[in-house]
Design a protein around this motif. Structure first.
Motif, PDB file in Angstrom:
ATOM      1  N   GLU A 102      14.842  42.510   5.695  1.00  0.00           N
ATOM      2  CA  GLU A 102      14.150  42.746   4.577  1.00  0.00           C
ATOM      3  C   GLU A 102      13.785  41.407   3.927  1.00  0.00           C
ATOM      4  OE1 GLU A 102      14.317  45.604   0.502  1.00  0.00           O
ATOM      5  OE2 GLU A 102      16.019  45.102   1.765  1.00  0.00           O
ATOM      6  N   HIS A 139       0.986  37.621   4.802  1.00  0.00           N
ATOM      7  CA  HIS A 139       1.818  38.271   5.726  1.00  0.00           C
ATOM      8  C   HIS A 139       2.778  37.697   6.320  1.00  0.00           C
ATOM      9  CE1 HIS A 139      -1.727  36.726   8.060  1.00  0.00           C
ATOM     10  NE2 HIS A 139      -0.634  36.632   9.095  1.00  0.00           N
ATOM     11  N   TYR A 169       2.892  42.966   8.032  1.00  0.00           N
ATOM     12  CA  TYR A 169       2.481  42.811   6.517  1.00  0.00           C
ATOM     13  C   TYR A 169       3.270  43.894   5.694  1.00  0.00           C
ATOM     14  CZ  TYR A 169      -1.535  41.590   9.085  1.00  0.00           C
ATOM     15  OH  TYR A 169      -2.652  40.350   9.812  1.00  0.00           O
ATOM     16  N   THR A 170       4.626  43.968   5.841  1.00  0.00           N
ATOM     17  CA  THR A 170       5.706  44.773   5.126  1.00  0.00           C
ATOM     18  C   THR A 170       6.614  43.938   4.698  1.00  0.00           C
ATOM     19  OG1 THR A 170       6.760  45.970   6.910  1.00  0.00           O
ATOM     20  CG2 THR A 170       4.907  47.006   5.845  1.00  0.00           C
TER      21      THR A 170
END
Length: 142
Positions: free
Chosen positions: A68, A89, A103-104
């Motif tokens: 994360e 990104h 892209y997260t």
């Protein structure tokens, strides 16, 4: 008996109406600020310009690494055109081999073999130009 109940209610009400109420710990007293009418003058306003940072947290479970990333004032975008400030990104490199663009903010690197692995994460603009933000982590898969 009515007199006793009435007296009890008065005592309860008086005890509840005290000026010295408990204050939460860690709260700083704030003093009011004198505001002057500056409608005819220019006023300099400072914005908080926070340098962009990359904070990475991860967890290894079996052969997968759960990652994360926290990047303040950043938006993940899939657009390939332009270089919009604050958008982009992640490029992820595992053991020197680049994997897909991410892209997260949270993602999983799956199926790593047992042993030590180097994972490099770089924040890039939509057109893949670097933000000069990168983080390298070493993970051990058991």
């Amino acid at each position: 008996m009515k007199w006793f109940i009435t007296a009890f209610m008065i005592v309860v009400l008086l005890c509840g109406c005290v000026e010295d109420k408990p204050r939460p710990k860690g709260v700083v007293e704030a003093a009011p600020v004198q505001i002057e009418d500056l409608s005819n003058e220019a006023v300099q306003v400072m914005t908080q310009s926070k340098e962009r940072t990359l904070d990475v947290s991860y967890h290894v479970k079996n052969q997968n690494v759960y990652i994360e990333c926290y990047i303040p004032s950043f938006q993940f975008a899939e657009s390939k055109k332009g270089q919009t400030q604050g958008e982009g990104h992640l490029q992820v490199i595992v053991d020197g081999k680049r994997i897909n663009d991410i892209y997260t903010a949270a993602f999983i690197v799956k199926g790593l073999s047992k042993g030590t692995h180097q994972i490099d994460i770089e924040v890039v603009h939509n057109n893949s130009h670097s933000y000069s933000l990168q983080e390298s982590i070493q993970v051990v898969v058991k």
